[in-house]
Write a protein that holds these residues in place. Structure first.
Motif, PDB file in Angstrom:
ATOM      1  N   ARG A  72      53.212 111.666  90.013  1.00  0.00           N
ATOM      2  CA  ARG A  72      52.638 111.139  89.260  1.00  0.00           C
ATOM      3  C   ARG A  72      51.669 110.909  90.724  1.00  0.00           C
ATOM      4  O   ARG A  72      50.708 110.350  90.790  1.00  0.00           O
ATOM      5  CB  ARG A  72      53.380 109.557  88.451  1.00  0.00           C
ATOM      6  N   LEU A  73      52.558 110.770  91.780  1.00  0.00           N
ATOM      7  CA  LEU A  73      51.634 111.043  93.073  1.00  0.00           C
ATOM      8  C   LEU A  73      50.692 112.071  93.617  1.00  0.00           C
ATOM      9  O   LEU A  73      49.682 111.865  94.097  1.00  0.00           O
ATOM     10  CB  LEU A  73      52.568 110.886  94.639  1.00  0.00           C
ATOM     11  N   ILE A  74      50.072 112.930  92.464  1.00  0.00           N
ATOM     12  CA  ILE A  74      49.378 113.645  92.261  1.00  0.00           C
ATOM     13  C   ILE A  74      48.951 113.949  91.446  1.00  0.00           C
ATOM     14  O   ILE A  74      47.797 114.987  90.840  1.00  0.00           O
ATOM     15  CB  ILE A  74      50.382 115.391  92.900  1.00  0.00           C
ATOM     16  N   SER A  75      49.596 114.045  90.710  1.00  0.00           N
ATOM     17  CA  SER A  75      48.766 113.915  88.853  1.00  0.00           C
ATOM     18  C   SER A  75      49.657 113.082  87.877  1.00  0.00           C
ATOM     19  O   SER A  75      50.678 113.257  87.148  1.00  0.00           O
ATOM     20  CB  SER A  75      49.262 114.898  88.209  1.00  0.00           C
ATOM     21  N   PRO A  76      49.080 111.123  87.839  1.00  0.00           N
ATOM     22  CA  PRO A  76      50.093 110.218  87.250  1.00  0.00           C
ATOM     23  C   PRO A  76      49.625 110.730  85.798  1.00  0.00           C
ATOM     24  O   PRO A  76      50.509 110.095  85.069  1.00  0.00           O
ATOM     25  CB  PRO A  76      48.366 109.647  87.962  1.00  0.00           C
ATOM     26  N   VAL A  77      48.937 111.425  85.295  1.00  0.00           N
ATOM     27  CA  VAL A  77      48.498 111.716  83.736  1.00  0.00           C
ATOM     28  C   VAL A  77      49.316 112.456  83.291  1.00  0.00           C
ATOM     29  O   VAL A  77      50.593 112.997  82.698  1.00  0.00           O
ATOM     30  CB  VAL A  77      47.228 112.096  83.160  1.00  0.00           C
ATOM     31  N   SER A  78      49.321 114.057  83.897  1.00  0.00           N
ATOM     32  CA  SER A  78      50.469 115.333  84.218  1.00  0.00           C
ATOM     33  C   SER A  78      52.097 114.610  84.097  1.00  0.00           C
ATOM     34  O   SER A  78      52.590 115.261  82.539  1.00  0.00           O
ATOM     35  CB  SER A  78      50.511 115.986  84.850  1.00  0.00           C
ATOM     36  N   TYR A  79      52.607 114.004  84.519  1.00  0.00           N
ATOM     37  CA  TYR A  79      53.788 113.281  84.715  1.00  0.00           C
ATOM     38  C   TYR A  79      53.900 112.148  84.079  1.00  0.00           C
ATOM     39  O   TYR A  79      55.398 111.545  84.162  1.00  0.00           O
ATOM     40  CB  TYR A  79      54.230 113.028  86.503  1.00  0.00           C
ATOM     41  N   ARG A  80      53.412 111.594  83.185  1.00  0.00           N
ATOM     42  CA  ARG A  80      53.853 110.662  82.597  1.00  0.00           C
ATOM     43  C   ARG A  80      54.904 110.719  81.949  1.00  0.00           C
ATOM     44  O   ARG A  80      55.656 110.051  80.797  1.00  0.00           O
ATOM     45  CB  ARG A  80      52.100 110.196  81.844  1.00  0.00           C
ATOM     46  N   VAL A  81      54.700 112.004  80.942  1.00  0.00           N
ATOM     47  CA  VAL A  81      55.925 112.286  79.868  1.00  0.00           C
ATOM     48  C   VAL A  81      57.260 111.525  80.400  1.00  0.00           C
ATOM     49  O   VAL A  81      58.195 111.482  79.951  1.00  0.00           O
ATOM     50  CB  VAL A  81      55.922 113.956  79.846  1.00  0.00           C
ATOM     51  N   ASP A  82      57.546 112.110  82.140  1.00  0.00           N
ATOM     52  CA  ASP A  82      58.637 111.863  82.228  1.00  0.00           C
ATOM     53  C   ASP A  82      59.395 110.811  82.343  1.00  0.00           C
ATOM     54  O   ASP A  82      59.941 110.523  82.319  1.00  0.00           O
ATOM     55  CB  ASP A  82      59.311 112.527  84.065  1.00  0.00           C
ATOM     56  N   VAL A  83      57.900 109.586  82.859  1.00  0.00           N
ATOM     57  CA  VAL A  83      58.339 108.371  83.380  1.00  0.00           C
ATOM     58  C   VAL A  83      58.877 108.116  81.715  1.00  0.00           C
ATOM     59  O   VAL A  83      59.742 106.966  82.217  1.00  0.00           O
ATOM     60  CB  VAL A  83      57.399 107.589  83.546  1.00  0.00           C
ATOM     61  N   ASP A  84      57.614 108.252  80.664  1.00  0.00           N
ATOM     62  CA  ASP A  84      57.750 107.747  79.377  1.00  0.00           C
ATOM     63  C   ASP A  84      59.241 107.988  78.174  1.00  0.00           C
ATOM     64  O   ASP A  84      59.893 107.321  77.055  1.00  0.00           O
ATOM     65  CB  ASP A  84      55.878 107.628  78.704  1.00  0.00           C
ATOM     66  N   GLU A  85      59.174 108.794  79.039  1.00  0.00           N
ATOM     67  CA  GLU A  85      60.254 109.712  77.102  1.00  0.00           C
ATOM     68  C   GLU A  85      61.314 110.556  78.390  1.00  0.00           C
ATOM     69  O   GLU A  85      62.739 110.581  77.461  1.00  0.00           O
ATOM     70  CB  GLU A  85      59.468 110.917  76.666  1.00  0.00           C
ATOM     71  N   TRP A  86      61.577 110.728  79.488  1.00  0.00           N
ATOM     72  CA  TRP A  86      62.246 111.656  79.689  1.00  0.00           C
ATOM     73  C   TRP A  86      63.340 110.845  80.805  1.00  0.00           C
ATOM     74  O   TRP A  86      64.198 111.319  81.088  1.00  0.00           O
ATOM     75  CB  TRP A  86      61.921 112.639  80.870  1.00  0.00           C
ATOM     76  N   GLY A  87      63.028 109.431  81.229  1.00  0.00           N
ATOM     77  CA  GLY A  87      64.021 108.607  82.239  1.00  0.00           C
ATOM     78  C   GLY A  87      63.720 108.794  83.006  1.00  0.00           C
ATOM     79  O   GLY A  87      64.949 108.088  84.315  1.00  0.00           O
ATOM     80  N   TYR A  88      63.050 109.096  83.710  1.00  0.00           N
ATOM     81  CA  TYR A  88      62.457 109.363  85.402  1.00  0.00           C
ATOM     82  C   TYR A  88      62.323 107.737  85.950  1.00  0.00           C
ATOM     83  O   TYR A  88      61.148 106.911  85.385  1.00  0.00           O
ATOM     84  CB  TYR A  88      61.425 110.572  85.911  1.00  0.00           C
ATOM     85  N   GLN A  89      62.214 106.856  87.327  1.00  0.00           N
ATOM     86  CA  GLN A  89      61.702 106.237  87.591  1.00  0.00           C
ATOM     87  C   GLN A  89      59.895 106.288  87.961  1.00  0.00           C
ATOM     88  O   GLN A  89      60.021 108.206  88.793  1.00  0.00           O
ATOM     89  CB  GLN A  89      62.214 106.085  88.966  1.00  0.00           C
TER      90      GLN A  89
END
Length: 266
Positions: A220-237
């Motif tokens: 999310r430091l290089i693409s806040p939008v593209s890595y949103r799914v990692d936080v919202d759905e995949w359990g990443y901090q």
């Protein structure tokens, strides 16, 4: 020479530069104009990017408003916008990821330039490289600009200062240097051997250290939008939130290429 923008639009950009210059407000002309200054490559741009300290950006937006520009304040928390009719000027004082904010070094190492017939300054090539290196969105990737900037300006880079700029984000620097070596195998020597050795040594150490103990997505430091799914759905901090917290209490082991311990943060 610009051929894709109307005389009226170029005039609005010149007007903004002149207003700030006459008022004595310090600013740097960035974006396509700075890139063209360093590389000789002109790319069409829909706006004029000016870089300022926050207090000067506030002064500048007030000045433009008093001179009949339509203005928007604190857009996304890191820039103001000013419009003359439909023509846009961005007054940038921060960055979307919170890392590459405008500090005194941008001005201390700035370079004189002539833009739109006006004497002004552009940001240092190192700061341009540093800030663009984190722009890896789906709709915008500045990698080709970085390789061209390295090709033209790399021989004069202050590499120690650039390495210090990347600090805990050294992997981002390494990735772009590898892209450069791929694009220009006959110009590898532009990047000092000591720097490549240092960064590759850090990479080797990170292999030995293995996974971090926390599931953090720094994407999310290089693409806040593209890595949103990692936080919202995949359990990443959220790595953006994690990083902002870590920057508040810097860990020396991070700036030297490591992580808080051999397996990352706890």
């Amino acid at each position: 020479m610009e051929v894709r923008r109307s005389v009226a639009e170029l005039g609005a950009r010149t007007y903004a530069i002149q207003l700030l210059s006459d008022a004595g407000i310090p600013f740097l002309v960035g974006g396509a104009y700075a890139f063209a200054h360093y590389t000789g490559i002109y790319r069409d741009t829909k706006d004029l990017d000016l870089f300022l300290h926050k207090e000067d950006a506030d002064r500048a937006i007030s000045l433009l408003s008093r001179n009949e520009w339509r203005t928007e304040h604190d857009v996304h928390g890191w820039l103001h916008k000013a419009f003359w009719e439909d023509f846009l000027v961005d007054l940038i004082f921060g960055s979307g990821n919170g890392i590459t904010a405008i500090d005194e070094a941008w001005f201390a190492h700035a370079v004189p330039a002539r833009v739109l017939g006006c004497e002004c300054r552009v940001p240092p090539a190192e700061e341009i490289f540093w800030s663009k290196a984190f722009v890896l969105e789906r709709e915008r990737f500045d990698g080709h600009e970085l390789t061209h900037l390295l090709l033209k300006m790399g021989p004069t880079f202050d590499w120690q200062r650039l390495l210090h700029r990347f600090d805990r984000y050294w992997e981002v620097l390494l990735s772009h240097l590898l892209f450069f070596r791929f694009a220009y195998p006959s110009d590898r020597a532009i990047v000092p051997d000591w720097l490549m050795t240092e960064l590759l040594s850090r990479a080797e150490n990170s292999v030995e250290q293995g996974n971090w103990s926390q599931r953090v997505c720094r994407g999310r430091l290089i693409s806040p939008v593209s890595y949103r799914v990692d936080v919202d759905e995949w359990g990443y901090q959220d790595g953006q939130t994690w990083d902002a917290r870590e920057r508040g209490s810097p860990d020396p082991s991070l700036s030297s290429g490591g992580v808080p311990d051999s397996h990352g943060p706890h």
